[in-house]
Write a protein that holds these residues in place. Sequence first.
Motif, PDB file in Angstrom:
ATOM      1  N   ALA A 117       0.768  -1.360   0.114  1.00 37.72           N
ATOM      2  CA  ALA A 117       0.041  -0.402  -0.074  1.00 37.72           C
ATOM      3  C   ALA A 117       0.939   1.876   0.114  1.00 37.72           C
ATOM      4  O   ALA A 117       0.715   2.430  -0.985  1.00 37.72           O
ATOM      5  CB  ALA A 117      -0.803   0.004   0.967  1.00 37.72           C
ATOM      6  N   ALA A 118       2.255   1.007   0.988  1.00 36.75           N
ATOM      7  CA  ALA A 118       2.805   2.126   0.933  1.00 36.75           C
ATOM      8  C   ALA A 118       3.854   2.626  -0.259  1.00 36.75           C
ATOM      9  O   ALA A 118       3.345   3.726  -0.663  1.00 36.75           O
ATOM     10  CB  ALA A 118       3.688   2.578   2.055  1.00 36.75           C
ATOM     11  N   MET A 119       3.851   1.540  -1.524  1.00 40.50           N
ATOM     12  CA  MET A 119       4.284   1.581  -2.225  1.00 40.50           C
ATOM     13  C   MET A 119       3.584   2.480  -3.598  1.00 40.50           C
ATOM     14  O   MET A 119       3.849   2.968  -3.998  1.00 40.50           O
ATOM     15  CB  MET A 119       5.330  -0.019  -2.806  1.00 40.50           C
ATOM     16  N   ILE A 120       2.345   1.482  -3.743  1.00 46.77           N
ATOM     17  CA  ILE A 120       1.440   2.151  -4.259  1.00 46.77           C
ATOM     18  C   ILE A 120       1.729   3.756  -4.308  1.00 46.77           C
ATOM     19  O   ILE A 120       1.322   4.574  -5.348  1.00 46.77           O
ATOM     20  CB  ILE A 120       0.578   1.501  -5.027  1.00 46.77           C
ATOM     21  N   ASP A 121       1.045   4.099  -3.596  1.00 43.52           N
ATOM     22  CA  ASP A 121       0.892   5.663  -2.996  1.00 43.52           C
ATOM     23  C   ASP A 121       1.831   6.308  -3.538  1.00 43.52           C
ATOM     24  O   ASP A 121       1.783   7.451  -3.845  1.00 43.52           O
ATOM     25  CB  ASP A 121       0.110   5.528  -1.578  1.00 43.52           C
ATOM     26  N   ALA A 122       3.466   5.950  -3.420  1.00 42.95           N
ATOM     27  CA  ALA A 122       4.558   5.914  -2.877  1.00 42.95           C
ATOM     28  C   ALA A 122       4.771   6.763  -4.932  1.00 42.95           C
ATOM     29  O   ALA A 122       5.477   7.608  -4.820  1.00 42.95           O
ATOM     30  CB  ALA A 122       6.217   5.554  -2.874  1.00 42.95           C
ATOM     31  N   LEU A 123       4.010   5.609  -5.445  1.00 37.73           N
ATOM     32  CA  LEU A 123       4.556   5.631  -6.965  1.00 37.73           C
ATOM     33  C   LEU A 123       3.268   6.873  -7.970  1.00 37.73           C
ATOM     34  O   LEU A 123       3.783   7.474  -8.583  1.00 37.73           O
ATOM     35  CB  LEU A 123       4.121   4.299  -7.888  1.00 37.73           C
ATOM     36  N   HIS A 124       2.244   6.462  -6.974  1.00 40.80           N
ATOM     37  CA  HIS A 124       1.609   7.203  -7.974  1.00 40.80           C
ATOM     38  C   HIS A 124       1.641   9.031  -7.341  1.00 40.80           C
ATOM     39  O   HIS A 124       1.260   9.905  -8.309  1.00 40.80           O
ATOM     40  CB  HIS A 124       0.208   7.235  -6.833  1.00 40.80           C
ATOM     41  N   ARG A 125       3.062   9.913  -6.073  1.00 38.75           N
ATOM     42  CA  ARG A 125       3.012  10.888  -5.274  1.00 38.75           C
ATOM     43  C   ARG A 125       4.181  10.920  -6.767  1.00 38.75           C
ATOM     44  O   ARG A 125       4.486  12.694  -6.821  1.00 38.75           O
ATOM     45  CB  ARG A 125       3.439  10.584  -4.182  1.00 38.75           C
ATOM     46  N   ALA A 126       5.229  10.101  -6.900  1.00 41.83           N
ATOM     47  CA  ALA A 126       5.958  10.359  -7.649  1.00 41.83           C
ATOM     48  C   ALA A 126       5.722  10.733  -8.989  1.00 41.83           C
ATOM     49  O   ALA A 126       6.783  11.367  -9.506  1.00 41.83           O
ATOM     50  CB  ALA A 126       7.220   9.329  -7.139  1.00 41.83           C
ATOM     51  N   GLY A 127       5.177   9.919  -9.442  1.00 40.58           N
ATOM     52  CA  GLY A 127       4.790  10.413 -11.181  1.00 40.58           C
ATOM     53  C   GLY A 127       5.376   8.862 -12.034  1.00 40.58           C
ATOM     54  O   GLY A 127       6.175   8.159 -11.453  1.00 40.58           O
TER      55      GLY A 127
END
Length: 289
Positions: free
Chosen positions: A79-89
Motif C-alpha cells: 500500500a505504501a509503495m502504490i501511494d509512493a509511485l502515484h505521488r512520485a509520477g
Amino acid sequence: MFDYALYDPETRAPATDVPPGSCDSQVHIFGDRDHFPVRPDAAYVVYQASVDAMLDMHHALGIDRGVIVQSTAYGNDHAAMIDALHRAGPNYLGCGIVNDSTSDEELAELHAAGMRGARFNYHPKLKNRMPVPDEVIRTAKRVAPLGWHLKLHLNSVDPKPITDLLADVEAPIIIDHMGPLQYEYGLDDPNFAHICELLGRGNWWVMLSNGDRRSVAGFPWDDATAYAREYIAAAPDRVLWGTDWPHPLHSGPVPNDGELLDLLERYAPDPTQRHRILVNNPKEIFQFN
C-alpha cells in the motif's frame, strides 16, 4: 529495532553533472505511519524517508528517474509503495516482494501501479521470512510474462545455491549491492568470480551500490572501485547504479549521496560508461517510457 544512522538530509550536488534521464536504481520510502503501518518486528524504520524527501534528494543530485524498492518493514503489503509511485509520477517504477500469498488480482494491480520487479531478500539482518526455493521458482514464472525482472539481496550468504536455482530463468536478474563480496579477499574472492561468471550468461545484472559501506579499505573505497571496474568491463550493458537511500541498517557514518555519485565517477571515469550505467541500462531493464 536497533538504531541506525540517518541519511544526510543536506544532499550536495556531485562534482560532475549527471546526464539527463539518469536513474537511481534503488531507493526505499516510508509512508505516513498512521496510514501505512510497518510489521511489528521490522528490522528498521526510517519515517523521515518520505516520497518528498526522496524527490528532494534526487533533485539535488540531478536524478530524473528512480526505482522504489519495497522495504521488508512492510512485508508484501504494498500500500505504501502504490501511494509512493502515484505521488512520485511516471518517472518512478517499483520493485516489490511477491510470493504465493500475492493473488493474481494483486499482481495485476501492482503492475498497473508501476511495479516492474520482484525482490528476494536473503540478508539475515532484515528479519524477513527467507524465500522458499519452490516459491521463488513459482514467483519467477508468474512475473516473467509481465516483463518483470528479479532482484536478489544476497549479503552475508553463499550465493551459489540461490543463483543455481534460477539458472534456467530467462527473466533479467539483478544482484544487489555488488553481490555478497568478502572485501578482505579482494579480487580473489570466489563470490566475485562467481558473479563475473553469471554476468557472462546474458540475463544477469549487477548493481553498483553499498561499495562505500562494505569497503574494508575505508575512504576513498579503492577496494570497492576495483570490483566495480571489473564488473563494468565484464558486462558494460548490464550494470546499474543506486544510492540505496535512506541507507537502511547503516551503522554510520552515512555518506552524503553526492559522494556516492562521485564514487561512481571513479568506478566509471569515461562519461560514455556513466551515461550507459545511469541512463541506457536502467531504461532497458526497467522499461521506462
